[in-house]
Design an enzyme around this catalytic site. Sequence first.
Site, mmCIF file in Angstrom:
data_model
loop_
_atom_site.group_PDB
_atom_site.id
_atom_site.type_symbol
_atom_site.label_atom_id
_atom_site.label_comp_id
_atom_site.label_asym_id
_atom_site.label_seq_id
_atom_site.Cartn_x
_atom_site.Cartn_y
_atom_site.Cartn_z
ATOM 1 N N GLU A 142 -27.634 -9.668 12.672
ATOM 2 C CA GLU A 142 -26.216 -9.809 13.037
ATOM 3 C C GLU A 142 -25.347 -8.726 12.395
ATOM 4 O OE1 GLU A 142 -24.968 -13.899 12.543
ATOM 5 O OE2 GLU A 142 -25.829 -14.341 14.501
ATOM 6 N N GLU A 302 -31.410 -15.941 19.015
ATOM 7 C CA GLU A 302 -31.116 -17.251 18.432
ATOM 8 C C GLU A 302 -30.401 -18.048 19.514
ATOM 9 O OE1 GLU A 302 -29.052 -16.983 14.670
ATOM 10 O OE2 GLU A 302 -30.293 -15.298 14.021
HETATM 11 C C1 GLA Z 1 -26.606 -16.729 12.553
HETATM 12 C C2 GLA Z 1 -27.735 -16.116 11.747
HETATM 13 C C3 GLA Z 1 -28.812 -17.082 11.424
HETATM 14 C C4 GLA Z 1 -28.231 -18.419 11.073
HETATM 15 C C5 GLA Z 1 -27.436 -18.905 12.238
HETATM 16 C C6 GLA Z 1 -26.997 -20.346 12.109
HETATM 17 O O1 GLA Z 1 -26.673 -16.564 13.889
HETATM 18 O O2 GLA Z 1 -28.287 -14.974 12.349
HETATM 19 O O3 GLA Z 1 -29.573 -16.572 10.370
HETATM 20 O O4 GLA Z 1 -27.442 -18.295 9.954
HETATM 21 O O5 GLA Z 1 -26.332 -18.068 12.342
HETATM 22 O O6 GLA Z 1 -25.745 -20.508 11.639
#
Ligand code: GLA
Length: 654
Positions: A142, A302
């Site tokens: 991210e 995700e």
């Molecule tokens: C983000 C992160 C994950 C996790 C999710 C859930 O997307 O990339 O590692 O922390 O949030 O909140």
Amino acid sequence: MIITGVDYYPEQWDRSMWEDDIRRMSDLGIRTVRIGEFAWCRLEPEEGQFEFGWLDDAIELIERYGMKVILGTPTNCPPLWMFQNYPDTLQCDRDGTRTKTGIRGHRCMNSPTFRKYAGRIVALMAERYADNGIYAWQIDNELESNHCTCEYCAASFRKWLQDKYGTLDHLNRAWGNVVWSGEVSDWNQINAFMTAAVNRADWFNPGYMLDYERFCAASTTDYVHFQCDIIRKYIPSAVITTNSCFGSNLPDFHQEFEPLDVASYDNYPPAVIPANPEKFYSNAFALDFVRGFKQKNFWVLEQLGGPMGCWSPITPQLEPGMLEGYAMQAVAHGADLLSFFRWRTASTGAEMFCYGLLDHDNQPNSRTEELKHLIHRLELVPNLSETSLTSKVAMLYSADQEFSFKTQAQSEGFAYWTQMRLFHEACMNLGVNIDIIPQSHSYEDYEVVIVPTQFVTDKDSVKRLEQFAQQGGTVIVTNRSGVKDEHGNCIINESLPTLFRKMCGCYINGTDAIGPRYQRIRSLHGGVFSITSWCDMLVCETAEPMAVYLDRFYAGTPALSVNQFGKGTVYYVGTVGEKALYRSLLLEVFHQRKMNVIENLPDGVESTVRSAEDMQFRFFFNNTLEGKSFFAEGKRVSMQALEMKVLTRSGQWI
Ligand code: GLA
Ligand code: ZN
């Protein structure tokens, strides 16, 4: 085949659990397992001491059960020895002080020391797993635009400015530094943006802020190149991506994804459907936005697998159908791979209440049942992954608009994204595919180009839009366009929308930043719409008025106009309306262009099409908690809450 995967953190679980986990994943029909992105302290527990054995075993086990690995580089959270030995690897906050350890994502991407250690671990991983059949590599996690204020970042910023402007004189003129005695007489007087004294961006010179945001985004892009080059050195054919999200510091996604093979996104649509129906389509927008990063199908690394917690109090349980519905919605917008976050909910660490597919009890549940159903359903249409979305409508995105709107809110509650979302939503509700593409990309093959809020304007973009319209295209321009030049300074001596005036055939002789208040306009084709945020008072030259204001001292003044320009048509939307306004405007545009629309989709239902030469899948998604029923494609369609239905060209429902 659309691939379904899970996110897994073997380093967080006792070894005795691994095989059972992996066997159960495989039994469910999972094909990829994403691992590794936070595991640096287990890979290099002490400086220069490497322990890859456990990762070798995890990869071997996953592959033994017939699944593939998506391997994350662990650079998002370096081990604590690094911060202790080399404090210059820690990011600096807005006030210039070093961030504290104990969290993640707090490394400085520009720190040469961090780069040295990050480069080494990435190289070792790439070398070690070059022949392991790793399905894809995820860089870091991210990535946001790098807003570190450390001395390295400040020095890189100065270097970036020197490359851009050459001399201080050019820079002073470009930013208009005479205001508040801001003229720079030595490069070292320029710092990374800090807010210790004044905790507000809007006290700083917008010219400086615009370049600073551009620099921060460029730093992130540079960091992506840095990791990509290392992986490719060892594995020239590696498939490399990174998982994007929309935090408060957006990078320039189109630049960032340029060196990568595929765009990826972390898709967490709301577990609670917003009570305000104005918000229904924000998720579809995000998915289309991500598809635009590389203008092709993308991955979700995700995907919402359970109620969210940790960043907020725990959300309500996912509604029945929600896990599958949201996953199918991503597919409907171009996702070819969905990796669910996460296999089992963490039992330790900050995210122990951010639920994955399995709860702490480790038992199958309604969410794993739904996932099973989803996987089965996708297996019925193996060729879906050979299709993509083609669109006749493009919306142009430019990071510059986001950067400058962020610094200078134009009216309360009015963001750059507001109008993009509204136009996008109308397309979805009319069953019309729309691509969101970078402004610099060519759009000659589209029929309609929507250009919301060209606040920062450059002559070339305007020229290209003029040509597109002249040759028969339809262009939609909106309020706050033509306000600033490319340095972020206001264009003077010309009426708004300045460079857009010729193509729009109108000018503005008054503006009103009405903020969160509501007023009304009346369309000259019938219908009264509520409006908010902003009102431009138009004077039509060659354009025809389409709607007039109904309230206050400018009642009767045009708010929307249409201009014939060459063989094409240019619309100017001088205000921000309710959803119905965009629906009605786009319906008119699409009818004129004789495009296929589905006119009677109920509010909250969206439709897109994935196709290939010999195949077509039309998706209908009911993004509400109520059943919906309507006619489309000659059929009565009844949909349950959060249901996705897919219609093939031969009329079969999937
Ligand atoms: C983000 C992160 C994950 C996790 C999710 C859930 O997307 O990339 O590692 O922390 O949030 O909140
Ligand atoms: Zn830094």
